[in-house]
Scaffold this motif. Structure first.
Motif, PDB file in Angstrom:
ATOM      1  N   VAL A 150       0.851  -1.191   0.000  1.00  0.00           N
ATOM      2  CA  VAL A 150       0.000   0.000   0.000  1.00  0.00           C
ATOM      3  C   VAL A 150       0.880   1.231   0.000  1.00  0.00           C
ATOM      4  N   SER A 151       0.460   2.252  -0.727  1.00  0.00           N
ATOM      5  CA  SER A 151       1.193   3.518  -0.787  1.00  0.00           C
ATOM      6  C   SER A 151       0.304   4.642  -0.266  1.00  0.00           C
ATOM      7  N   VAL A 152       0.884   5.533   0.518  1.00  0.00           N
ATOM      8  CA  VAL A 152       0.154   6.715   0.982  1.00  0.00           C
ATOM      9  C   VAL A 152       0.206   7.758  -0.129  1.00  0.00           C
ATOM     10  N   LYS A 153      -0.955   8.117  -0.661  1.00  0.00           N
ATOM     11  CA  LYS A 153      -1.025   9.117  -1.728  1.00  0.00           C
ATOM     12  C   LYS A 153      -0.989  10.530  -1.161  1.00  0.00           C
ATOM     13  N   GLU A 154      -1.709  10.742  -0.073  1.00  0.00           N
ATOM     14  CA  GLU A 154      -1.731  12.074   0.538  1.00  0.00           C
ATOM     15  C   GLU A 154      -2.268  11.973   1.956  1.00  0.00           C
ATOM     16  N   VAL A 155      -1.936  12.982   2.733  1.00  0.00           N
ATOM     17  CA  VAL A 155      -2.452  13.104   4.095  1.00  0.00           C
ATOM     18  C   VAL A 155      -2.989  14.518   4.236  1.00  0.00           C
ATOM     19  N   ASN A 156      -4.268  14.609   4.595  1.00  0.00           N
ATOM     20  CA  ASN A 156      -4.907  15.900   4.826  1.00  0.00           C
ATOM     21  C   ASN A 156      -5.290  15.994   6.295  1.00  0.00           C
ATOM     22  N   PHE A 157      -5.406  17.194   6.792  1.00  0.00           N
ATOM     23  CA  PHE A 157      -5.748  17.398   8.193  1.00  0.00           C
ATOM     24  C   PHE A 157      -6.947  18.321   8.301  1.00  0.00           C
ATOM     25  N   GLU A 158      -7.796  18.021   9.271  1.00  0.00           N
ATOM     26  CA  GLU A 158      -8.922  18.878   9.622  1.00  0.00           C
ATOM     27  C   GLU A 158      -8.834  19.168  11.114  1.00  0.00           C
ATOM     28  N   LEU A 159      -9.350  20.303  11.510  1.00  0.00           N
ATOM     29  CA  LEU A 159      -9.476  20.618  12.934  1.00  0.00           C
ATOM     30  C   LEU A 159     -10.952  20.553  13.289  1.00  0.00           C
ATOM     31  N   ASN A 160     -11.301  19.783  14.326  1.00  0.00           N
ATOM     32  CA  ASN A 160     -12.697  19.747  14.735  1.00  0.00           C
ATOM     33  C   ASN A 160     -12.999  20.951  15.615  1.00  0.00           C
ATOM     34  N   GLU A 161     -14.237  21.052  16.079  1.00  0.00           N
ATOM     35  CA  GLU A 161     -14.627  22.234  16.862  1.00  0.00           C
ATOM     36  C   GLU A 161     -13.903  22.337  18.198  1.00  0.00           C
ATOM     37  N   ASP A 162     -13.338  21.224  18.666  1.00  0.00           N
ATOM     38  CA  ASP A 162     -12.573  21.244  19.912  1.00  0.00           C
ATOM     39  C   ASP A 162     -11.103  21.574  19.694  1.00  0.00           C
ATOM     40  N   GLY A 163     -10.715  21.781  18.444  1.00  0.00           N
ATOM     41  CA  GLY A 163      -9.333  22.091  18.129  1.00  0.00           C
ATOM     42  C   GLY A 163      -8.445  20.869  17.981  1.00  0.00           C
ATOM     43  N   ASN A 164      -9.059  19.689  17.897  1.00  0.00           N
ATOM     44  CA  ASN A 164      -8.293  18.453  17.718  1.00  0.00           C
ATOM     45  C   ASN A 164      -7.940  18.257  16.251  1.00  0.00           C
ATOM     46  N   LEU A 165      -6.733  17.802  16.015  1.00  0.00           N
ATOM     47  CA  LEU A 165      -6.238  17.544  14.671  1.00  0.00           C
ATOM     48  C   LEU A 165      -6.719  16.169  14.207  1.00  0.00           C
ATOM     49  N   ILE A 166      -7.441  16.136  13.079  1.00  0.00           N
ATOM     50  CA  ILE A 166      -7.981  14.891  12.533  1.00  0.00           C
ATOM     51  C   ILE A 166      -7.290  14.612  11.202  1.00  0.00           C
ATOM     52  N   PRO A 167      -6.415  13.584  11.154  1.00  0.00           N
ATOM     53  CA  PRO A 167      -5.746  13.261   9.887  1.00  0.00           C
ATOM     54  C   PRO A 167      -6.641  12.410   9.001  1.00  0.00           C
ATOM     55  N   LYS A 168      -6.560  12.643   7.702  1.00  0.00           N
ATOM     56  CA  LYS A 168      -7.247  11.843   6.685  1.00  0.00           C
ATOM     57  C   LYS A 168      -6.168  11.304   5.768  1.00  0.00           C
ATOM     58  N   VAL A 169      -5.918   9.991   5.846  1.00  0.00           N
ATOM     59  CA  VAL A 169      -4.857   9.358   5.079  1.00  0.00           C
ATOM     60  C   VAL A 169      -5.467   8.698   3.839  1.00  0.00           C
ATOM     61  N   VAL A 170      -5.013   9.108   2.662  1.00  0.00           N
ATOM     62  CA  VAL A 170      -5.484   8.542   1.399  1.00  0.00           C
ATOM     63  C   VAL A 170      -4.423   7.571   0.915  1.00  0.00           C
ATOM     64  N   ILE A 171      -4.857   6.334   0.648  1.00  0.00           N
ATOM     65  CA  ILE A 171      -3.908   5.296   0.237  1.00  0.00           C
ATOM     66  C   ILE A 171      -4.324   4.700  -1.095  1.00  0.00           C
ATOM     67  N   GLU A 172      -3.386   3.991  -1.702  1.00  0.00           N
ATOM     68  CA  GLU A 172      -3.697   3.204  -2.896  1.00  0.00           C
ATOM     69  C   GLU A 172      -2.951   1.879  -2.800  1.00  0.00           C
ATOM     70  N   ILE A 173      -3.563   0.849  -3.339  1.00  0.00           N
ATOM     71  CA  ILE A 173      -2.924  -0.467  -3.358  1.00  0.00           C
ATOM     72  C   ILE A 173      -1.982  -0.500  -4.551  1.00  0.00           C
ATOM     73  N   VAL A 174      -0.720  -0.796  -4.276  1.00  0.00           N
ATOM     74  CA  VAL A 174       0.279  -0.825  -5.347  1.00  0.00           C
ATOM     75  C   VAL A 174       0.599  -2.242  -5.795  1.00  0.00           C
ATOM     76  N   ASP A 175       0.281  -3.234  -4.955  1.00  0.00           N
ATOM     77  CA  ASP A 175       0.534  -4.626  -5.305  1.00  0.00           C
ATOM     78  C   ASP A 175      -0.374  -5.503  -4.475  1.00  0.00           C
ATOM     79  N   ASN A 176      -1.321  -6.154  -5.094  1.00  0.00           N
ATOM     80  CA  ASN A 176      -2.217  -7.028  -4.340  1.00  0.00           C
ATOM     81  C   ASN A 176      -1.939  -8.496  -4.626  1.00  0.00           C
ATOM     82  N   ALA A 177      -0.670  -8.816  -4.894  1.00  0.00           N
ATOM     83  CA  ALA A 177      -0.278 -10.214  -5.147  1.00  0.00           C
ATOM     84  C   ALA A 177      -0.137 -10.969  -3.864  1.00  0.00           C
TER      85      ALA A 177
END
Length: 86
Positions: A59-86
């Motif tokens: 699996v490869s990480v394509k991108e990581v985005n971050f959001e802040l919720n109303e409490d000021g907590n950092l919420i990461p969103k990790v986007v991945i892609e499968i590079v080899d499913n053998a």
């Protein structure tokens, strides 16, 4: 949740580093969240990429985005892609 032969990306990303017996490097180093926000974001991006590459190289990480919720907590969103499913 992607599960490739028993290794779940969710398990890697949600496990605090140091909590898995016999593999204390497994998981994400949550101590990075003690840094100022821009530094924490940069270091977390590197952490997600390196840990995914180490524990699930099909699996490869394509991108990581971050959001802040109303409490000021950092919420990461990790986007991945499968590079080899053998």
């Amino acid at each position: 949740m992607i599960n490739l032969n028993g290794v779940s990306i969710k398990n890697i990303d949600l496990s605090p580093a140091g909590t898995v017996p016999f593999d204390r490097e497994f998981g994400i180093d949550y101590n990075l969240l003690d840094y100022p926000l821009p530094i924490a974001q940069g270091r977390l991006i590197v952490e997600y990429i390196e840990k995914t590459r180490k524990y699930e190289p099909r699996v490869s990480v394509k991108e990581v985005n971050f959001e802040l919720n109303e409490d000021g907590n950092l919420i990461p969103k990790v986007v991945i892609e499968i590079v080899d499913n053998a």
